[in-house]
Design an enzyme around this catalytic site. Sequence first.
Site, PDB file in Angstrom:
ATOM      1  N   HIS A 269       0.818  -1.205  -0.025  1.00 46.43           N
ATOM      2  CA  HIS A 269      -0.202  -0.048  -0.094  1.00 46.43           C
ATOM      3  C   HIS A 269       0.832   1.445   0.065  1.00 46.43           C
ATOM      4  O   HIS A 269       0.194   2.413   0.165  1.00 46.43           O
ATOM      5  CB  HIS A 269      -0.888  -0.013   1.218  1.00 46.43           C
TER       6      HIS A 269
ATOM      7  N   GLU B  63      -1.886   1.532  -9.614  1.00 42.23           N
ATOM      8  CA  GLU B  63      -3.011   2.118  -9.287  1.00 42.23           C
ATOM      9  C   GLU B  63      -2.837   3.507  -9.229  1.00 42.23           C
ATOM     10  O   GLU B  63      -3.620   4.290  -9.304  1.00 42.23           O
ATOM     11  CB  GLU B  63      -3.660   1.471  -7.836  1.00 42.23           C
TER      12      GLU B  63
ATOM     13  N   HIS C 242      -6.253  -2.812 -11.595  1.00 37.60           N
ATOM     14  CA  HIS C 242      -6.567  -2.325 -10.185  1.00 37.60           C
ATOM     15  C   HIS C 242      -7.985  -1.928 -10.200  1.00 37.60           C
ATOM     16  O   HIS C 242      -8.492  -1.417 -10.949  1.00 37.60           O
ATOM     17  CB  HIS C 242      -5.784  -1.298  -9.833  1.00 37.60           C
TER      18      HIS C 242
HETATM   19 MG   LIG Z   1      -3.058  -1.280  -3.720  1.00 36.22          MG
END
Ligand SMILES: [Mg+2]
Length: 387
Positions: free
Chosen positions: A187, A237, A287
């Site tokens: 992330h 993303e 994504h």
């Molecule tokens: Mg991600």
Amino acid sequence: MSLGSSIITKIEYFRIPPRWLFLRVETKDGLVGWGEGTLEGHTEAVEGAYQDLAERFIGWDADGIQDIWQHAYRARFYRGGPVLMSALSGLDIALWDIKGKKLGVPVWQLLGGKVRDRLKVYGWIGGDKPRDVVEGAMKRVQQGFTAVKMNGTDAIGWIDSPALLEETVNRVRDVRSIGLDVGIDFHGRVHKGMAKQLAKRLEPLQPLFIEEPLLATFPAEIADLSQTVSTPIALGERLFSRFDFRPYLEARAIDIAQPDVAHCGGISELHRIASLTEMYDVALAPHCPLGPIALAACMQVDTAAPNFFIQEMSLQMHYNEGADLLTYLVDPSNFDIKDGYVDILNGPGLGINVNEQLVREVAARHAEEKAWRNTVWTGPDGSLREW
Ligand SMILES: [Mg+2]
């Protein structure tokens, strides 16, 4: 089949739960296309961009998808970035929906035809701060998934206790023991000193991939990290065009490209990114923690892209409060999962039908509410941490 022009007469957007922004484009000959320009946490900014796009493109021919794309992208000097590209993405998706409906074929036919009959998919488990992953994983197995994705860590300091990494390894081991393949999303919240340790420790568990091992601002450092483990590196993303992907490909930094169709420039640009990444032997895994329109748009490209690997879908994702992936579909069976796959969409345009009446009702009901925001995390010393 009509070969006449389809003049755009109306462009409307709808802010709806859980955190989505749908776009509806109507033409003079009565065609309607749906797009999705959801930019989680920045809804009002994209709405502003849509007001501008409506002003610019009402009166244009909806058939001219590439001309509109070029004008939306290039004609106003400033270009790229999450806000402008998410707005353009929604418009582009809606225009492809219109063209497919006009010609009576799914969009993948217009991209050259299908290269597969079904699409491998994965769902989410564990939430923002991963806990109870086994229970979540069992639920996904019952739903027909064979692969899942989970966040690697909770909020984490620049350099943090190595003990924290052990928890991640244990969680991943638990999910793997159920027999599921698992992608691990760092992330962009794990900094280099911790990310290289975590990647090494996860390697023996054979994750499908590690995602955003570092923030996308560090292509050279991601390339370095990719040399230290055999695990495939996934990212994309927060890249907003084929131009943004270029440095990662040239640095041999990634194995899997994860463009988001609602941020990267829509179906047009996702299709181009698929071809570009194929040149570097990089797989495509769009994504999509977003809504059904974005998912259908991804699936159109997945169907025609030779290097497609797996598709993310947001079914029962932790963010989906107040509505879920299937809520606004006339026919929820469009996304039925069987043995880890969904069938390609064969209907005209995007291949789904949006429940317009429900979208209008829900948007009107929530008109006064604040748009969705992500949480802001701080560490024990009070300083900001990546979400
Ligand atoms: Mg991600």
